[in-house]
Design an enzyme around this catalytic site. Structure first.
Site, PDB file in Angstrom:
ATOM      1  N   ARG A 154       0.841  -1.188   0.000  1.00 48.90           N
ATOM      2  CA  ARG A 154       0.000   0.000   0.000  1.00 48.90           C
ATOM      3  C   ARG A 154       0.879   1.241   0.000  1.00 48.90           C
ATOM      4  NH1 ARG A 154      -3.250  -2.863  -1.590  1.00 48.90           N
ATOM      5  NH2 ARG A 154      -5.345  -3.363  -0.794  1.00 48.90           N
TER       6      ARG A 154
ATOM      7  N   HIS B 101      -0.399   0.377 -10.043  1.00 41.67           N
ATOM      8  CA  HIS B 101      -1.145  -0.534  -9.165  1.00 41.67           C
ATOM      9  C   HIS B 101      -1.689  -1.735  -9.949  1.00 41.67           C
ATOM     10  CE1 HIS B 101      -3.538  -0.603  -5.125  1.00 41.67           C
ATOM     11  NE2 HIS B 101      -3.208  -1.821  -5.524  1.00 41.67           N
TER      12      HIS B 101
END
Length: 309
Positions: free
Chosen positions: A224, A272
């Site tokens: 993250r 991502h």
């Protein structure tokens, strides 16, 4: 009983189609269309609006569309009696292993350097280190981390793993707890962050941690964005302590146009995409938990809310 799909910003069509194919009689609502909130006992979500689930008096389960659950647990208004489940999927694990291996090999063989050399029309060969002389540290070695470890081991890398509690994996030296963190970091030529995001792990990739890595260490973050203190990373790359970084996750996605990561010669940016959930692959386990709820059976892949994973 009805199932609610909540995925603002993400087209839910493929999810709805997969759910109906697996369970033809299932009554599905898609937020924010009109629906009877009292009917909903099961929600499938990614990045739901904060506080929304307080409006569902009979909600019993909130299922994540992916392996991560911090997008759910970070909501301070979650109903206390609702269970949270995550996805555990071999396809996700294989994709993550392949992606991290690609980044490690690209770093080992200096591919970013050669891309810059090509752009600048410069013939500039540099030396490289063989795989078996490189130790890769996996920070947070769970299911996904084990898949990454297996991919690296098959390609001759040495692998060590760190977790909150001791775990035993074949051919992987295991470190656990705060007392062993420094030893783990000091041996990690390449550090791969795969930690869950919790209040304890937010901003863990910071100046203090980077300085415990060997000189010239490389950092990969596929967990993250909130794990990383961006300015600390830039500082340690620019002063030469770190050789560079590969980042797939960020505090703000997409990152702003003027962000220093975009043009930094030693930082690789990807949007991502390390491991993307495919509805047809994971919907069967969602349906299984839905049916288990109907039969008052124990659910699979339940998150421990006090741990956040």
């Amino acid at each position: 009983m009805s199932l609610l799909v909540v995925s603002p910003g993400k087209d839910p069509k493929a999810w709805v189609e997969a759910l109906k194919e697996q369970h033809p009689g299932l009554n599905i609502y898609v937020y924010p269309e009109d629906h009877d909130k009292e009917e909903v006992e099961f929600a499938l979500t990614w990045n739901h609006p904060r506080g929304i689930f307080q409006n569902y008096p009979n909600l019993k389960v909130i299922a994540s569309m992916g392996a991560g659950v911090d997008h759910i647990t970070s909501d301070e208004e979650l109903p206390e009696n609702v269970k949270i489940t995550k996805v555990v999927d071999e396809r996700l694990e294989e994709d993550m292993g392949t992606f991290v291996l690609s980044l490690v090999l690209a770093h080992q063989r200096n591919l970013l350097h050669y891309r810059e050399s090509q752009i600048n029309e410069k013939w500039d060969p540099v030396s490289y280190t063989r795989n078996n002389d490189v130790k890769v540290g996996i920070l947070g070695i769970g299911n996904l981390g084990q898949s990454v470890a297996n991919s690296l081991l098959k390609n001759g890398f040495q692998v060590i793993g760190f977790s909150k509690h001791k775990k035993e994996f074949e051919n992987v030296e295991s470190f656990a707890g705060e007392d062993e963190l420094d030893d783990f970091l000091g041996q990690s030529d390449i550090l791969v962050n795969m930690l869950p995001l919790t209040p304890d792990t937010e901003k863990i990739l910071n100046k203090e941690l980077f300085e415990k890595l060997p000189e010239g260490a490389y950092v990969i973050n596929v967990a993250r964005g909130e794990h990383l203190v961006e300015q600390d990373l830039l500082a340690k790359v620019d002063d030469g302590h770190l050789s560079g970084a590969a980042l797939d996750v960020f505090w703000e996605e997409p990152i702003r146009d003027e962000h220093p990561f975009w043009k930094h010669p030693k930082i690789r940016v990807t949007p991502h995409i390390a491991s993307v959930t495919h509805p047809n692959s994971v919907v069967p386990q969602i349906i299984e938990n839905y049916e288990r709820l109907q039969e008052n059976e124990e659910l699979k892949n339940v998150v421990e809310r006090d741990k956040g994973y």
